[in-house]
Design a protein around this motif. Structure first.
Motif, PDB file in Angstrom:
ATOM      1  N   TRP A 184      22.366   3.757  -4.627  1.00  0.00           N
ATOM      2  CA  TRP A 184      22.330   2.326  -4.306  1.00  0.00           C
ATOM      3  C   TRP A 184      23.130   1.535  -5.319  1.00  0.00           C
ATOM      4  N   LYS A 185      23.846   0.570  -4.808  1.00  0.00           N
ATOM      5  CA  LYS A 185      24.662  -0.307  -5.646  1.00  0.00           C
ATOM      6  C   LYS A 185      24.212  -1.736  -5.383  1.00  0.00           C
ATOM      7  N   PHE A 186      24.586  -2.588  -6.276  1.00  0.00           N
ATOM      8  CA  PHE A 186      24.275  -4.000  -6.048  1.00  0.00           C
ATOM      9  C   PHE A 186      25.466  -4.861  -6.425  1.00  0.00           C
ATOM     10  N   ARG A 187      25.904  -5.660  -5.495  1.00  0.00           N
ATOM     11  CA  ARG A 187      26.919  -6.665  -5.803  1.00  0.00           C
ATOM     12  C   ARG A 187      26.385  -7.987  -5.293  1.00  0.00           C
ATOM     13  N   ASP A 188      26.311  -8.911  -6.205  1.00  0.00           N
ATOM     14  CA  ASP A 188      25.681 -10.183  -5.877  1.00  0.00           C
ATOM     15  C   ASP A 188      26.660 -11.078  -5.122  1.00  0.00           C
ATOM     16  N   GLU A 189      26.938 -10.682  -3.907  1.00  0.00           N
ATOM     17  CA  GLU A 189      27.863 -11.418  -3.043  1.00  0.00           C
ATOM     18  C   GLU A 189      27.450 -12.876  -2.933  1.00  0.00           C
ATOM     19  N   VAL A 190      28.429 -13.732  -2.951  1.00  0.00           N
ATOM     20  CA  VAL A 190      28.138 -15.145  -2.771  1.00  0.00           C
ATOM     21  C   VAL A 190      27.490 -15.360  -1.414  1.00  0.00           C
ATOM     22  N   ARG A 191      28.070 -14.664  -0.460  1.00  0.00           N
ATOM     23  CA  ARG A 191      27.574 -14.884   0.882  1.00  0.00           C
ATOM     24  C   ARG A 191      27.402 -13.577   1.656  1.00  0.00           C
ATOM     25  N   PRO A 192      26.234 -12.966   1.491  1.00  0.00           N
ATOM     26  CA  PRO A 192      25.968 -11.756   2.260  1.00  0.00           C
ATOM     27  C   PRO A 192      25.926 -12.110   3.746  1.00  0.00           C
ATOM     28  N   ARG A 193      26.333 -11.167   4.594  1.00  0.00           N
ATOM     29  CA  ARG A 193      26.242 -11.428   6.030  1.00  0.00           C
ATOM     30  C   ARG A 193      26.444 -10.145   6.823  1.00  0.00           C
ATOM     31  N   PHE A 194      26.363 -10.270   8.108  1.00  0.00           N
ATOM     32  CA  PHE A 194      26.532  -9.120   9.007  1.00  0.00           C
ATOM     33  C   PHE A 194      25.519  -8.009   8.738  1.00  0.00           C
ATOM     34  N   GLY A 195      24.314  -8.374   8.349  1.00  0.00           N
ATOM     35  CA  GLY A 195      23.298  -7.352   8.138  1.00  0.00           C
ATOM     36  C   GLY A 195      23.691  -6.366   7.062  1.00  0.00           C
ATOM     37  N   VAL A 196      23.495  -5.090   7.337  1.00  0.00           N
ATOM     38  CA  VAL A 196      23.789  -4.077   6.310  1.00  0.00           C
ATOM     39  C   VAL A 196      25.284  -3.875   6.107  1.00  0.00           C
ATOM     40  N   MET A 197      26.104  -4.498   6.934  1.00  0.00           N
ATOM     41  CA  MET A 197      27.541  -4.287   6.782  1.00  0.00           C
ATOM     42  C   MET A 197      28.084  -5.020   5.566  1.00  0.00           C
ATOM     43  N   ARG A 198      27.399  -6.049   5.190  1.00  0.00           N
ATOM     44  CA  ARG A 198      27.854  -6.755   3.999  1.00  0.00           C
ATOM     45  C   ARG A 198      26.654  -7.261   3.233  1.00  0.00           C
ATOM     46  N   GLY A 199      25.815  -6.319   2.852  1.00  0.00           N
ATOM     47  CA  GLY A 199      24.630  -6.673   2.091  1.00  0.00           C
ATOM     48  C   GLY A 199      24.961  -6.783   0.616  1.00  0.00           C
ATOM     49  N   ARG A 200      23.985  -7.191  -0.148  1.00  0.00           N
ATOM     50  CA  ARG A 200      24.177  -7.216  -1.593  1.00  0.00           C
ATOM     51  C   ARG A 200      23.794  -5.849  -2.156  1.00  0.00           C
ATOM     52  N   GLU A 201      22.696  -5.307  -1.657  1.00  0.00           N
ATOM     53  CA  GLU A 201      22.329  -3.947  -2.033  1.00  0.00           C
ATOM     54  C   GLU A 201      22.857  -3.021  -0.954  1.00  0.00           C
TER      55      GLU A 201
END
Length: 485
Positions: A184-201
């Motif tokens: 598991w990785k974590f990137r604190d995206e400004v704007r997560p979206r599209f469900g798991v396709m662009r999650g933060r975790e």
RNA sequence: CGGGGCGUGGCGCAGCCUGGUAGCGCGCCUGUUUUGGGUACAGGAGGUCGUGGGUUCGAGUCCCGCCGCCCCGACCA
């Protein structure tokens, strides 16, 4: 082994299926079922009865979900969001995730990569050494422990793997090395979206190669490229490697792997040649072993035109024969690149070369978005009714649909089928109406549906439906099992 | 990070403009009914109206702060 069970009297309903029995000692488990398979250690793999399974399907779409895969993952009970861009994986979703992992792992191993598992939490020290602690910005989740040490939740692992490498590898004789992990990785995206396709975790396979020189690194790069094409093909996806930005290093050694999906995020252009390629048969000389095979493979991958809209070159596109031009939408599911000695130099990593001098190994890194793939596969395969899983990653091979719970013949037949499928099927034993069950089965998208109704069951027949094509046929239970495989 | 929107039972929503003590559909529970594509009827359970403060006799509704979530854009595996 189950064939004999279907003849004659054996349809009597076992007086069993209460889930409570699952908690009793194994010897009692489904004691009345007709010749259930021998007990195995994976007792729970045979307990996916929808009446008691944790599969919260939704009739209506939660308002937060916009794109198809996100909507369907929520509705089919694969995941639940816990906060923006962070998801809990429920039983069905987890099985898909594991299946994708399995394929990725098998192909990495075939290519000669070695699996390790690095931590999610990393010390800031390593990142200060490479200079990225300050560069990475707010996308990095920074944490402080009780001793006030700076830590971080890893967004990637170049520093850590380089540190591991430099501690252990001292001679060129030990090269090349390709190490990977699925973590598991974590990137604190400004704007997560599209469900798991662009999650933060997100769950990612990231691999790292270490070679003595650039020629070696190129070979590792090509091995990984082949592994990727095989991996995606096994998932039923049409993936195309496209040249990506290489940053300051230049050259042609950075590719992103785009899969085709009508709802993809970017426009892609490619030569029809990619539609015909097969990486699994080995016929095309797709071997990881021989450099000349890899060379041929790499040429095949890079001579035909393929580009995303950002890198689209109208002039080169014109040279592709009009009948061979393909356009579509795509989703990036993998990215590989060669970056030389960027980290080995910054982190003072050397091995002794053949001439006794110290050299900085040449590195490359190779990522596959494992959790993203779950969404991407759905984007590539769904219809109005729900998900259409490829066989290789479906959570279960089949759904057994009992149209008349309480009917002795239906119950008995379903139990027998369920036992015979031995953990590879969900059994819809809920007391809902037929329509609700059909709708949920289509939504969950298992490749096969075995529909057991009173009319057919009395005649010793079930209906087998293939989710992808909608094709149905009346068959004997034995034949259904044979077809499901 | 700029722009916009939304937080009311598990899910989808109405109520807010024009304050008067919370409603609809689905789901859930009970019973009857129905039985091959989300059945019908009856009864029932379930809500600190995101949160803190303010105005008011009275706030889901008005005012201010905060939090959360979503969308567009920039950015990204």
């Amino acid at each position: 082994m189950c064939t004999a069970q279907f003849s004659g009297v054996t349809y009597a309903a076992p007086a069993v299926p209460s889930n409570r029995l699952d908690h009793q000692p194994r010897s009692d488990y489904r004691a009345n079922a007709i010749r259930t398979p021998a007990p195995t250690l994976e007792r729970n793999s045979n307990t996916m009865r929808l009446s008691h399974g944790f599969v919260p399907t939704l009739k209506e779409t939660p308002s937060e979900a916009q794109i198809a895969s996100h909507r369907l993952m929520l509705r089919a009970g694969l995941v639940r969001q816990t906060s923006a861009g962070i998801y809990a994986w429920l039983p069905l979703g987890l099985r898909v995730l594991r299946n994708i992992e399995r394929i990725v792992r098998e192909e990495q191993d075939i290519a000669g990569a070695q699996e390790i598992l690095m931590p999610t939490i990393q010390p800031a020290e390593l990142w200060r050494e490479s200079g990225r602690y300050d560069d990475y910005g707010k996308e990095m989740l920074r944490i402080r422990d009780r001793h006030d040490r700076d830590m971080l939740y890893g967004p990637t692992n170049e520093e850590m793997v380089t540190d591991l490498f430099r501690q252990a590898v001292k001679s060129y004789r030990e090269l090349p090395q390709i190490l990977y992990h699925i973590q598991w990785k974590f990137r604190d995206e400004v704007r997560p979206r599209f469900g798991v396709m662009r999650g933060r975790e997100f769950l990612m396979k990231d691999g790292y190669s270490f070679d003595l020189d650039q020629a070696g690194a190129v070979l590792s790069y090509r091995k990984m490229m082949l592994a990727y094409m095989r991996t995606f093909q096994r998932m039923g996806l049409k993936a195309i490697p496209m040249e990506a930005d290489t940053g300051p290093i230049g050259g042609d050694l950075s590719h992103e792997f785009i899969i085709l999906a009508p709802t993809g995020e970017s426009q892609v252009y490619f030569d029809a040649a990619f539609e015909e390629m097969d990486y699994l048969s080995g016929a095309g000389g797709s071997s990881h072993e021989k450099p000349e095979d890899l060379d041929r493979f790499f040429k095949q991958m890079t001579t035909h035109y393929a580009a995303t809209d950002e890198k689209h070159d109208a002039a080169r596109w014109e040279q592709v024969a009009p009948t061979r031009r393909r356009e579509g939408r795509g989703i990036e599911v993998g990215h590989i690149f060669y970056f030389g000695t960027r980290y080995t130099k910054a982190m003072n990593t050397t091995v002794t070369g053949p001439d006794g001098k110290l050299v900085h190994p040449e590195m490359g890194s190779y990522g596959i978005g494992v959790s993203r793939l779950v969404g991407a596969v759905i984007e590539a395969g769904h219809d109005d009714a729900g998900i259409i899983w490829p066989d290789s990653i479906a959570p279960y091979k089949a759904a057994i649909i009992n149209l008349k719970i309480g009917d002795a013949t239906c119950d008995g037949l379903c139990e027998t089928l369920y036992a015979a499928l031995n953990g590879n099927a969900v059994y819809d034993d809920r007391s809902d109406r037929a329509g609700a069950k059909f709708a949920d089965a289509d939504l969950m998208g298992h490749p096969w549906q075995v529909i057991v109704g009173p009319r057919g069951a009395a005649a010793g027949k079930v209906e087998l439906k293939r989710r992808a094509t909608g094709e149905r046929s009346e068959v004997t239970p034995e034949e259904a099992l044979a077809r499901i495989g």
